[in-house]
Design a protein around this motif. Structure first.
Motif, PDB file in Angstrom:
ATOM      1  N   HIS A 225       0.845  -1.201   0.000  1.00  0.00           N
ATOM      2  CA  HIS A 225       0.000   0.000   0.000  1.00  0.00           C
ATOM      3  C   HIS A 225       0.881   1.252   0.000  1.00  0.00           C
ATOM      4  O   HIS A 225       0.675   2.188  -0.783  1.00  0.00           O
ATOM      5  CB  HIS A 225      -0.896  -0.046   1.244  1.00  0.00           C
ATOM      6  CG  HIS A 225      -1.942   1.022   1.295  1.00  0.00           C
ATOM      7  ND1 HIS A 225      -2.918   1.054   2.246  1.00  0.00           N
ATOM      8  CD2 HIS A 225      -2.165   2.117   0.525  1.00  0.00           C
ATOM      9  CE1 HIS A 225      -3.692   2.097   2.061  1.00  0.00           C
ATOM     10  NE2 HIS A 225      -3.253   2.765   1.020  1.00  0.00           N
TER      11      HIS A 225
ATOM     12  N   ILE B  10       1.113   4.221  -2.824  1.00  0.00           N
ATOM     13  CA  ILE B  10       0.849   5.648  -2.580  1.00  0.00           C
ATOM     14  C   ILE B  10       2.019   6.478  -3.124  1.00  0.00           C
ATOM     15  O   ILE B  10       1.826   7.493  -3.802  1.00  0.00           O
ATOM     16  CB  ILE B  10       0.690   5.889  -1.053  1.00  0.00           C
ATOM     17  CG1 ILE B  10      -0.733   5.636  -0.629  1.00  0.00           C
ATOM     18  CG2 ILE B  10       1.090   7.282  -0.659  1.00  0.00           C
ATOM     19  CD1 ILE B  10      -1.668   6.797  -0.920  1.00  0.00           C
TER      20      ILE B  10
ATOM     21  N   PHE C   8       1.903   6.524  -6.785  1.00  0.00           N
ATOM     22  CA  PHE C   8       0.823   7.427  -7.218  1.00  0.00           C
ATOM     23  C   PHE C   8       1.333   8.873  -7.194  1.00  0.00           C
ATOM     24  O   PHE C   8       1.107   9.647  -8.132  1.00  0.00           O
ATOM     25  CB  PHE C   8      -0.344   7.235  -6.245  1.00  0.00           C
ATOM     26  CG  PHE C   8      -1.563   8.069  -6.514  1.00  0.00           C
ATOM     27  CD1 PHE C   8      -2.418   7.782  -7.565  1.00  0.00           C
ATOM     28  CD2 PHE C   8      -1.889   9.143  -5.693  1.00  0.00           C
ATOM     29  CE1 PHE C   8      -3.562   8.538  -7.788  1.00  0.00           C
ATOM     30  CE2 PHE C   8      -3.031   9.892  -5.902  1.00  0.00           C
ATOM     31  CZ  PHE C   8      -3.862   9.588  -6.957  1.00  0.00           C
TER      32      PHE C   8
ATOM     33  N   HIS D 197      -8.675   3.643  -3.564  1.00  0.00           N
ATOM     34  CA  HIS D 197      -9.999   3.789  -2.952  1.00  0.00           C
ATOM     35  C   HIS D 197     -10.545   2.455  -2.476  1.00  0.00           C
ATOM     36  O   HIS D 197     -11.221   2.385  -1.465  1.00  0.00           O
ATOM     37  CB  HIS D 197     -10.973   4.431  -3.938  1.00  0.00           C
ATOM     38  CG  HIS D 197     -10.881   5.922  -3.938  1.00  0.00           C
ATOM     39  ND1 HIS D 197     -10.449   6.635  -5.002  1.00  0.00           N
ATOM     40  CD2 HIS D 197     -11.130   6.827  -2.976  1.00  0.00           C
ATOM     41  CE1 HIS D 197     -10.455   7.920  -4.713  1.00  0.00           C
ATOM     42  NE2 HIS D 197     -10.854   8.060  -3.488  1.00  0.00           N
TER      43      HIS D 197
ATOM     44  N   VAL E 262     -18.595   6.893  -6.016  1.00  0.00           N
ATOM     45  CA  VAL E 262     -17.251   7.448  -6.199  1.00  0.00           C
ATOM     46  C   VAL E 262     -16.466   6.578  -7.175  1.00  0.00           C
ATOM     47  O   VAL E 262     -15.894   7.049  -8.160  1.00  0.00           O
ATOM     48  CB  VAL E 262     -16.517   7.524  -4.834  1.00  0.00           C
ATOM     49  CG1 VAL E 262     -15.061   7.890  -5.029  1.00  0.00           C
ATOM     50  CG2 VAL E 262     -17.205   8.513  -3.915  1.00  0.00           C
TER      51      VAL E 262
ATOM     52  N   ILE F 140     -15.154   7.462 -11.061  1.00  0.00           N
ATOM     53  CA  ILE F 140     -13.738   7.463 -11.448  1.00  0.00           C
ATOM     54  C   ILE F 140     -13.500   6.405 -12.533  1.00  0.00           C
ATOM     55  O   ILE F 140     -12.769   6.642 -13.492  1.00  0.00           O
ATOM     56  CB  ILE F 140     -12.815   7.214 -10.232  1.00  0.00           C
ATOM     57  CG1 ILE F 140     -13.193   8.132  -9.069  1.00  0.00           C
ATOM     58  CG2 ILE F 140     -11.374   7.500 -10.603  1.00  0.00           C
ATOM     59  CD1 ILE F 140     -12.330   7.952  -7.847  1.00  0.00           C
TER      60      ILE F 140
ATOM     61  N   LEU G 138     -18.146  14.182 -10.643  1.00  0.00           N
ATOM     62  CA  LEU G 138     -16.893  13.966  -9.893  1.00  0.00           C
ATOM     63  C   LEU G 138     -16.648  15.149  -8.956  1.00  0.00           C
ATOM     64  O   LEU G 138     -16.299  14.978  -7.787  1.00  0.00           O
ATOM     65  CB  LEU G 138     -15.715  13.825 -10.871  1.00  0.00           C
ATOM     66  CG  LEU G 138     -14.338  13.708 -10.228  1.00  0.00           C
ATOM     67  CD1 LEU G 138     -14.134  12.336  -9.619  1.00  0.00           C
ATOM     68  CD2 LEU G 138     -13.230  13.971 -11.233  1.00  0.00           C
TER      69      LEU G 138
ATOM     70  N   SER H  51     -19.225  15.044  -6.136  1.00  0.00           N
ATOM     71  CA  SER H  51     -18.965  13.945  -5.215  1.00  0.00           C
ATOM     72  C   SER H  51     -17.717  14.217  -4.363  1.00  0.00           C
ATOM     73  O   SER H  51     -17.712  13.965  -3.156  1.00  0.00           O
ATOM     74  CB  SER H  51     -18.818  12.682  -6.067  1.00  0.00           C
ATOM     75  OG  SER H  51     -18.464  11.622  -5.306  1.00  0.00           O
ATOM     76  N   THR H  52     -16.682  14.756  -5.012  1.00  0.00           N
ATOM     77  CA  THR H  52     -15.467  15.087  -4.252  1.00  0.00           C
ATOM     78  C   THR H  52     -15.792  16.171  -3.223  1.00  0.00           C
ATOM     79  O   THR H  52     -15.337  16.106  -2.079  1.00  0.00           O
ATOM     80  CB  THR H  52     -14.347  15.572  -5.211  1.00  0.00           C
ATOM     81  OG1 THR H  52     -14.258  14.660  -6.291  1.00  0.00           O
ATOM     82  CG2 THR H  52     -13.006  15.636  -4.508  1.00  0.00           C
TER      83      THR H  52
ATOM     84  N   GLY I 206      -5.240  13.477   2.773  1.00  0.00           N
ATOM     85  CA  GLY I 206      -6.432  13.187   1.983  1.00  0.00           C
ATOM     86  C   GLY I 206      -7.220  14.454   1.687  1.00  0.00           C
ATOM     87  O   GLY I 206      -7.676  14.676   0.563  1.00  0.00           O
TER      88      GLY I 206
ATOM     89  N   LEU J 273      -7.967  18.424  -6.100  1.00  0.00           N
ATOM     90  CA  LEU J 273      -8.751  17.929  -7.247  1.00  0.00           C
ATOM     91  C   LEU J 273      -9.853  18.913  -7.611  1.00  0.00           C
ATOM     92  O   LEU J 273     -10.088  19.196  -8.787  1.00  0.00           O
ATOM     93  CB  LEU J 273      -9.397  16.595  -6.888  1.00  0.00           C
ATOM     94  CG  LEU J 273      -8.580  15.337  -7.124  1.00  0.00           C
ATOM     95  CD1 LEU J 273      -9.287  14.140  -6.525  1.00  0.00           C
ATOM     96  CD2 LEU J 273      -8.365  15.115  -8.609  1.00  0.00           C
TER      97      LEU J 273
HETATM   98  C1  HEM Z   1     -15.598  11.249  -6.532  1.00  0.00           C
HETATM   99  C2  HEM Z   1     -14.797  11.943  -5.818  1.00  0.00           C
HETATM  100  C3  HEM Z   1     -13.968  11.374  -4.680  1.00  0.00           C
HETATM  101  C4  HEM Z   1     -14.365  11.080  -3.411  1.00  0.00           C
HETATM  102  C5  HEM Z   1     -15.735  11.258  -2.863  1.00  0.00           C
HETATM  103  C6  HEM Z   1     -13.235  10.565  -2.714  1.00  0.00           C
HETATM  104  C7  HEM Z   1     -13.230  10.126  -1.420  1.00  0.00           C
HETATM  105  C8  HEM Z   1     -12.155   9.640  -0.715  1.00  0.00           C
HETATM  106  C9  HEM Z   1     -12.128   9.224   0.644  1.00  0.00           C
HETATM  107  C10 HEM Z   1     -13.310   9.277   1.592  1.00  0.00           C
HETATM  108  C11 HEM Z   1     -10.889   8.798   0.951  1.00  0.00           C
HETATM  109  C12 HEM Z   1     -10.386   8.235   2.294  1.00  0.00           C
HETATM  110  C13 HEM Z   1     -10.018   9.271   3.269  1.00  0.00           C
HETATM  111  C14 HEM Z   1      -8.571   9.681   3.302  1.00  0.00           C
HETATM  112  O1  HEM Z   1      -7.652   8.897   3.061  1.00  0.00           O
HETATM  113  O2  HEM Z   1      -8.323  10.851   3.641  1.00  0.00           O
HETATM  114  C15 HEM Z   1     -10.112   8.956  -0.227  1.00  0.00           C
HETATM  115  C16 HEM Z   1      -8.791   8.666  -0.304  1.00  0.00           C
HETATM  116  C17 HEM Z   1      -8.051   8.842  -1.437  1.00  0.00           C
HETATM  117  N1  HEM Z   1      -8.487   9.342  -2.649  1.00  0.00           N
HETATM  118 FE1  HEM Z   1     -10.321   9.957  -3.075  1.00  0.00          FE
HETATM  119  N2  HEM Z   1     -12.189  10.572  -3.549  1.00  0.00           N
HETATM  120  C18 HEM Z   1     -12.595  11.063  -4.769  1.00  0.00           C
HETATM  121  C19 HEM Z   1     -11.862  11.254  -5.905  1.00  0.00           C
HETATM  122  C20 HEM Z   1     -10.541  10.908  -6.006  1.00  0.00           C
HETATM  123  C21 HEM Z   1      -9.802  10.972  -7.212  1.00  0.00           C
HETATM  124  C22 HEM Z   1     -10.315  11.417  -8.577  1.00  0.00           C
HETATM  125  C23 HEM Z   1      -8.547  10.549  -6.920  1.00  0.00           C
HETATM  126  C24 HEM Z   1      -7.390  10.416  -7.855  1.00  0.00           C
HETATM  127  C25 HEM Z   1      -7.410   9.626  -8.891  1.00  0.00           C
HETATM  128  C26 HEM Z   1      -8.510  10.219  -5.525  1.00  0.00           C
HETATM  129  C27 HEM Z   1      -7.425   9.737  -4.839  1.00  0.00           C
HETATM  130  C28 HEM Z   1      -7.420   9.324  -3.523  1.00  0.00           C
HETATM  131  C29 HEM Z   1      -6.283   8.804  -2.820  1.00  0.00           C
HETATM  132  C30 HEM Z   1      -4.899   8.624  -3.421  1.00  0.00           C
HETATM  133  C31 HEM Z   1      -6.665   8.515  -1.527  1.00  0.00           C
HETATM  134  C32 HEM Z   1      -5.792   8.004  -0.404  1.00  0.00           C
HETATM  135  C33 HEM Z   1      -5.700   6.554  -0.391  1.00  0.00           C
HETATM  136  C34 HEM Z   1      -4.816   6.053   0.731  1.00  0.00           C
HETATM  137  O3  HEM Z   1      -4.654   6.676   1.779  1.00  0.00           O
HETATM  138  O4  HEM Z   1      -4.292   4.990   0.503  1.00  0.00           O
HETATM  139  N3  HEM Z   1      -9.741  10.456  -4.990  1.00  0.00           N
HETATM  140  N4  HEM Z   1     -10.902   9.463  -1.225  1.00  0.00           N
END
Ligand code: HEM
Lengths: 270, 403
Positions: A175, A179, A182, A225, B14, B18, B66, B69-70, B129, B136
């Protein structure tokens, strides 16, 4: 001299592969120490051969297949060494790194003689960032996949690869590498966009590799995710890590070889 | 309202959003009709919007989804992160049962620091995060704004030629966003020198131009430009493009000096259709001894004028009939192509990129908060980590027998 250095590195990587094999297959404890030392030692002539080619052609290792793959291999071994200094448990990944380095060098040597001038658009610091981070990205996703592979092996035979950390830790390291990968891919894309803006006045052009890199970044996002939102881990995650590696390989190597794009030159092999 | 927010926050949506973007982008960029000189898009692609994948409504709708939702996910996250830092941990946090081992020493060996009841590991990285997702949002919004404001176009210049970008006919292939100004840049450009095969040390030969630029608010100056980097004049940037070719300079009676840009018709031939001042269609043709595009130079050149089935050799300086009067070939040179861009709002795009990368950098640190068990609680400690909760629990299990 350049080829002597190159072949010395290849030989050391080959010996390291044998040592790691002795460790993994026959439980020879000395195998891990010898394998690590041989891989680390291999970096010296390897750096020498890269530096000599750099001086000879007047540009960094980013034009022909030989230059690119040889430098990728160097970065892979170096990143693994640094990572295993930070987390000692990662040393055992040498069992995957050594044969990968040996095989990649075998691929690189097929175009050892090819030397090309770079196009003028390569005159940019953003390019150096772009390429540097592409190499770091590839090394780190490969190491994530190594952790995933070790997880799967240990699942089948818990006593295998004894000096690698527990499965929980391997899952965590996979993991963590993902990250970091990424992040590196993100920097690669951003630096590429800045480079494109500097040369052409547009930061995005939907070029096949550009797009492939973006899709790979999104796929990494999806996989991450699954970990965070769906709490996937273990076997399912190991396979998803291989999927991510597949996307990375397609972006970095396959598209550049198969599709005529502005990025072709970096993998030219003939 | 709250149902809409929870729908937007749902992990399934979500991931679906994506995944759709990944597939659409991949198909859109790889489709045969999107390749240069590819076939026309098939009817089904036109119907679903894949003929113009990145400006069609399905793409824009999902990008909007997107964004929404984000936003829904990021909203309130700041407060949640602050609460976690105070030790108010979510139910998903790992519970460490009491064991016959030194808990504080164990947590310290896992990187947790602090004296009181709450210990943290890479505390600032808990924001990773949040920063990533706000980045984004900034990126999506900035790309939209930047596209709406951007303006670009193409112009050709021959060696020695001067042109005003605002003059009718200079700029072609203009692309401008709905909020960009209608007026073309108020800039004069002259191509002082153009070398299509200039060798720069360490690089293969390529175009190099010397451009003189001047205009309102732009002091006249001459700068060299190659394909590695453009030049800036006020809010306009000018870039060297690839196409180039041969150009003829004519002295036309009543019109003065005119430049005719020829298009390649073969390795050793270039030609242009022109209309004489009396409206007669003609062709000007240049034949060369060696390849016109070869770095060694074209060698000896022959200039012809073709009209009404006759062909006539033109000598530099000597007059030839051209419509009502006689024109003369004054010289021969090369033309180069250039693009100009105006990209206000670009800084927003790069700020979005920077935030995403900063967020990813923070995420690379395995942040966490541990709160020691309170009287009456069964757990010795409750630990929130952004990743690796089960590895931590397994390590604790190995630390000693149950207490
Ligand atoms: C639809 C919109 C999105 C929502 C609602 C969303 C929601 C979340 C949530 C709830 C988390 C976990 C909380 C955290 O680690 O702080 C997370 C982690 C993450 N999101 Fe998103 N996200 C969205 C879009 C994206 C997009 C487009 C990307 C990039 C391609 C992305 C990349 C990440 C990454 C890299 C993590 C951290 C994963 C980890 O800690 O291993 N997210 N996202």
């Amino acid at each position: 001299m350049q080829s002597i250095l190159f072949w010395s590195a290849v030989t050391l990587y080959a010996l390291a592969t044998v040592a790691w094999f002795a460790w993994a297959a026959f439980g020879r404890k000395w195998g891990a120490g010898a394998g690590t030392a041989l891989l680390a030692l291999g970096l010296l002539p390897h750096a020498g051969s890269l530096a000599m080619r750099w001086i000879e052609v007047g540009h960094g290792p980013y034009n022909t297949r030989y230059e690119v793959i040889s430098a990728d291999t160097f970065i892979l071994v170096a990143v693994w060494l640094v990572a295993s200094m930070v987390a000692r448990g990662l040393r055992g990944l040498g069992v995957f790194v050594a044969p990968s380095a040996f095989l990649l060098m075998g691929w690189a040597v097929s175009t050892f003689e090819l030397k090309r001038e770079v196009p003028i658009i390569f005159k940019s610091w953003w390019l150096v960032m772009h390429i540097g981070f592409a190499k770091l990205f590839f090394a780190s996703i490969l190491l994530a996949a190594c952790c995933a592979a070790a997880w799967l092996i240990k699942e089948r035979k818990p006593s295998a690869l004894a000096s690698l950390p527990s499965r929980e830790k391997l899952d965590l390291y996979a993991h963590q590498f993902m990250i970091v990968s990424f992040l590196f891919l993100g920097v690669m894309i951003a630096a590429g966009a800045l480079w494109a803006h500097q040369s052409w006045g547009r930061y995005w052009g939907w070029d096949p590799i550009e797009t492939s890199a973006l899709v790979t970044w999104i796929v990494f996002g999806i996989v991450l995710h699954f970990r965070v939102l769906h709490r996937w881990s273990g076997r399912r995650m190991a396979w998803l890590t291989f999927v991510a590696l597949g996307f990375a390989v397609v972006t970095i190597f396959v598209v550049a070889i198969l599709v005529p794009t502005i990025h072709n030159s970096y993998m030219v092999g003939s | 309202m709250s149902r809409l927010v929870s729908l937007l926050r749902s992990p399934r949506l979500v991931l679906a959003v994506i995944a759709f973007l990944a597939v659409w982008t991949g198909v859109g960029a790889w489709a045969p009709w999107m390749q240069p000189e590819g076939p026309p898009p098939p009817p089904w692609a036109v119907a679903v919007g894949l003929a113009h994948p990145f400006t069609s409504w399905p793409f824009l709708v999902v990008v909007a989804l997107l964004f929404a939702s984000t936003l829904a996910c990021t909203w309130g996250r700041r407060a949640r992160t602050l609460a976690i830092r105070r030790g108010e941990l979510p139910p998903s946090a790992t519970r460490l049962p009491p064991r016959a081992a030194d808990l504080r020493a164990f947590l310290a060996s896992e990187g947790f620091r602090g004296e009181g009841e709450v210990l943290t590991r890479f505390g600032p990285a808990l924001w990773g995060g949040w920063v990533l997702h706000v980045g984004l949002l900034v990126l999506i919004a900035a790309v939209l704004v930047q596209h709406a404001l951007s303006d670009s176009g193409t112009f050709d210049l021959s060696e020695g030629e001067r042109a005003s970008l605002a003059a009718h006919g200079t700029v072609f292939g203009r692309e401008k966003g709905p909020l960009a100004p209608d007026a073309l840049p108020d800039l004069d450009v002259a191509l002082v020198r153009f070398d299509p095969f200039r060798k720069q040390h360490g690089y293969s030969s390529d175009r190099l131009s010397e451009l003189e630029v001047s205009g309102r608010g732009v002091a006249a100056r001459t700068e060299t430009i190659d394909r590695a980097a453009g030049i800036r004049a006020g809010d306009v940037e000018i870039f060297q493009a690839i196409p180039s070719g041969m150009a003829l300079t004519l002295d036309v009676p009543g019109m003065g000096m005119r430049t005719v840009r020829l298009q390649p018709e073969g390795p050793r031939r270039a030609a242009a259709e022109v209309t004489s001042p009396s409206g007669e269609p003609m062709r000007l043709v240049v034949d060369s001894e060696s390849d016109l595009g070869g770095p060694a130079g074209p060698g000896k050149l022959l200039v012809w004028m073709e009209s009404r089935g006759t062909r006539r050799a033109l000598m530099p300086g000597s007059p030839f009939p051209f419509g009502v009067g006689e024109a003369r070939v004054l010289g021969m040179g090369r033309w180069g192509r250039f693009t100009y861009t105006r990209t206000p709002g670009l800084w927003g795009v790069f700020a979005g990129f920077a935030m995403i990368l900063a967020g990813c950098t923070l995420l690379a640190f395995p942040a966490g908060v541990a709160r020691l068990g309170r009287p009456g609680e069964t757990a010795a400690a409750v630990v929130f980590t952004i990743r690796g909760g089960s590895a931590l629990a397994a390590e604790w299990e190995r630390a000693g027998p149950p207490a």
